[in-house]
Design a protein around this motif. Structure first.
Motif, PDB file in Angstrom:
ATOM      1  N   GLU A 237       0.851  -1.187   0.000  1.00  0.00           N
ATOM      2  CA  GLU A 237       0.000   0.000   0.000  1.00  0.00           C
ATOM      3  C   GLU A 237       0.882   1.230   0.000  1.00  0.00           C
ATOM      4  O   GLU A 237       1.934   1.267   0.635  1.00  0.00           O
ATOM      5  N   ALA A 238       0.476   2.251  -0.740  1.00  0.00           N
ATOM      6  CA  ALA A 238       1.179   3.526  -0.770  1.00  0.00           C
ATOM      7  C   ALA A 238       0.151   4.632  -0.901  1.00  0.00           C
ATOM      8  O   ALA A 238      -0.678   4.629  -1.824  1.00  0.00           O
ATOM      9  N   ASP A 239       0.189   5.578   0.031  1.00  0.00           N
ATOM     10  CA  ASP A 239      -0.758   6.694   0.036  1.00  0.00           C
ATOM     11  C   ASP A 239      -2.200   6.203  -0.035  1.00  0.00           C
ATOM     12  O   ASP A 239      -3.044   6.787  -0.727  1.00  0.00           O
ATOM     13  N   GLY A 240      -2.469   5.118   0.663  1.00  0.00           N
ATOM     14  CA  GLY A 240      -3.831   4.612   0.725  1.00  0.00           C
ATOM     15  C   GLY A 240      -4.267   3.807  -0.479  1.00  0.00           C
ATOM     16  O   GLY A 240      -5.410   3.364  -0.556  1.00  0.00           O
ATOM     17  N   GLU A 241      -3.361   3.590  -1.459  1.00  0.00           N
ATOM     18  CA  GLU A 241      -3.721   2.855  -2.671  1.00  0.00           C
ATOM     19  C   GLU A 241      -3.082   1.475  -2.680  1.00  0.00           C
ATOM     20  O   GLU A 241      -1.980   1.283  -2.168  1.00  0.00           O
ATOM     21  N   ARG A 242      -3.784   0.541  -3.288  1.00  0.00           N
ATOM     22  CA  ARG A 242      -3.275  -0.811  -3.460  1.00  0.00           C
ATOM     23  C   ARG A 242      -3.355  -1.189  -4.933  1.00  0.00           C
ATOM     24  O   ARG A 242      -4.003  -0.511  -5.729  1.00  0.00           O
ATOM     25  N   LEU A 243      -2.712  -2.294  -5.279  1.00  0.00           N
ATOM     26  CA  LEU A 243      -2.839  -2.839  -6.628  1.00  0.00           C
ATOM     27  C   LEU A 243      -4.210  -3.494  -6.771  1.00  0.00           C
ATOM     28  O   LEU A 243      -4.669  -4.186  -5.858  1.00  0.00           O
ATOM     29  N   SER A 244      -4.842  -3.279  -7.919  1.00  0.00           N
ATOM     30  CA  SER A 244      -6.037  -4.063  -8.213  1.00  0.00           C
ATOM     31  C   SER A 244      -5.599  -5.497  -8.480  1.00  0.00           C
ATOM     32  O   SER A 244      -4.414  -5.774  -8.694  1.00  0.00           O
ATOM     33  N   GLU A 245      -6.537  -6.421  -8.474  1.00  0.00           N
ATOM     34  CA  GLU A 245      -6.162  -7.810  -8.718  1.00  0.00           C
ATOM     35  C   GLU A 245      -5.543  -7.970 -10.098  1.00  0.00           C
ATOM     36  O   GLU A 245      -4.550  -8.684 -10.264  1.00  0.00           O
ATOM     37  N   ASP A 246      -6.107  -7.300 -11.107  1.00  0.00           N
ATOM     38  CA  ASP A 246      -5.554  -7.409 -12.456  1.00  0.00           C
ATOM     39  C   ASP A 246      -4.152  -6.804 -12.523  1.00  0.00           C
ATOM     40  O   ASP A 246      -3.265  -7.343 -13.196  1.00  0.00           O
TER      41      ASP A 246
END
Length: 416
Positions: A237-246
């Motif tokens: 996680e970075a700045d509240g964002e994550r990778l989507s599954e795709d």
């Protein structure tokens, strides 16, 4: 250089235009002869066969890899209609839908977000701690063929090392390695010039199979995280964002495909260069910093990737050549690494040469994220190989694979 100019090579000095068939056997075996012949044209030449301006000088290639007027994608700043760019064939869309999700194919801000997330996961694995595992694997592989007295080193040594390590890092079964390699080879073929519809269909089928395989592991790790790359990417996680599954799946496939293909070539090309140069391996690998110096010179001398393409994001002039928005140009990493303006006597394999940055891993924001692992695998594998088999020698003419813009061996027969 020991090769001859390819029979298909033709040069027009007045227009800086070159004709050259990438499948010409002489070019497959030794592209550096043709690259050297283009230097009289200046920093760039127009490759007629591919309708592409290509840059060959180290200073220019290094600068353009960092130039923000250029990028790996174009449709974030222009439409297909504006550029006159045709739609992708429908049968290739599953491949490109995945490819567009990787950081290698994106520009900021999307690239920044993806690289930050993946880099944290990749670097947090502390690549150096893999050193004992890589060493154990190298010894085990040599144990398996030492008694034979001869072997194809690409199949028996160069190929198993990177695919085993990345499979273990990802947390997928190592006995899946042959299947992972098959999917990887078929997908990577999409980056070559002049591919056939058959190649495209094969790559799409491999993409869909690979994605399906990884979805199962991602679902499993969401419920039961483990000490592996898939679990780390899920949690990144970075700045509240994550990778989507795709995006997560696309990143895993990129790490396997790019890391495996390049490292196999790096190991094979390095062994060939060492054997042909007559390097004192016992002396070099025993001295402090010796393994690192040999690995870096091998990456400079015969790098695994020879071309990196860029789109022109805005009208500009480069080396006196006018480019329009949406144009594509080629940066020849292999040619830049043999530029005499940066490397004295560039066609000589010499680990003692003064340290100067090479471009085997690119430069700028798209610098290879797997470079620390690739370097470590070379620095560990080469000394072990030559210490275990001190009488190692070529047992036949090395055979390069016809897969440009990659440059790597299809077969390397050795004996001891």
């Amino acid at each position: 250089m020991s090769g001859a100019l390819p029979a298909s090579f033709a040069i027009d000095a007045a227009t800086a235009r070159v004709r050259l068939d990438q499948h010409d056997p002489a070019f497959v075996a030794d592209p550096y002869v043709a690259f050297a012949a283009t230097r009289a044209l200046g920093p760039a030449f127009f490759w007629e066969d591919h309708r592409l301006w290509c840059f060959t000088e180290a200073e220019a290639v290094n600068a353009l890899l960092r130039d923000r007027r250029l990028g790996r994608e174009i449709l974030h700043v222009a439409t297909r209609e504006e550029l006159g760019m045709p739609e992708e064939p429908a049968h290739t869309r599953p491949f490109y839908d995945l490819d567009r999700l990787t950081m290698l194919s994106r520009e900021p801000p999307a690239h920044t977000r993806l690289r930050t997330l993946v880099n944290r996961a990749f670097v947090s694995r502390q690549i150096e701690r893999l050193r004992p595992r890589i060493a154990t694997l190298c010894h085990r592989l040599i144990d398996g063929f030492e008694a034979a007295g001869s072997v194809d080193l690409i199949a028996a040594f160069a190929t198993p090392i990177p695919v085993t390590i990345i499979a273990e890092m990802m947390g997928v079964p190592v006995d899946m390695a042959p299947q992972l390699l098959d999917w990887s080879h078929r997908m990577v073929a999409m980056y070559q010039f002049g591919r056939s519809t058959e190649t495209e269909l094969s790559a799409v089928a491999a993409t869909e199979a690979f994605v399906g395989f990884l979805r199962g592991y991602v679902a499993e790790r969401r419920g039961a995280p483990a000490d592996d790359l898939i679990s780390v990417l899920i949690a990144a996680e970075a700045d509240g964002e994550r990778l989507s599954e795709d995006e997560l799946i696309a990143s895993c496939i990129l790490l396997l495909n790019a890391g495996h293909e390049a490292t196999v070539h790096s190991i094979g090309n390095a062994v060939k260069a060492i054997l042909e140069s007559g390097l004192d391996t016992a002396g070099w690998f025993a001295r402090p910093g010796g393994p690192e110096a040999v690995a870096e010179e091998a990456l400079r001398f015969d790098p695994p990737l020879h071309l990196f393409q860029r789109y022109v994001l805005e009208p500009c002039e480069i080396a006196g050549i006018a480019f329009s928005k949406g144009d594509s140009l080629g940066l020849l990493l292999g040619a830049a690494n043999r530029d005499a303006a940066r490397f004295a006597d560039p066609d000589r394999f010499d680990p003692a040469r003064p340290v100067r940055p090479h471009l085997a891993f690119g430069a700028g924001i798209h610098f290879c994220i797997g470079a620390p692992l690739a370097r470590l695998e070379l620095e560990v594998a080469l000394p072990i190989l030559f210490e275990r088999l001190p009488r190692l020698a070529l047992a036949g003419a090395p055979r390069y694979r016809d897969s440009w813009h990659f440059h790597g061996l299809e077969r390397l027969d050795v004996a001891w």
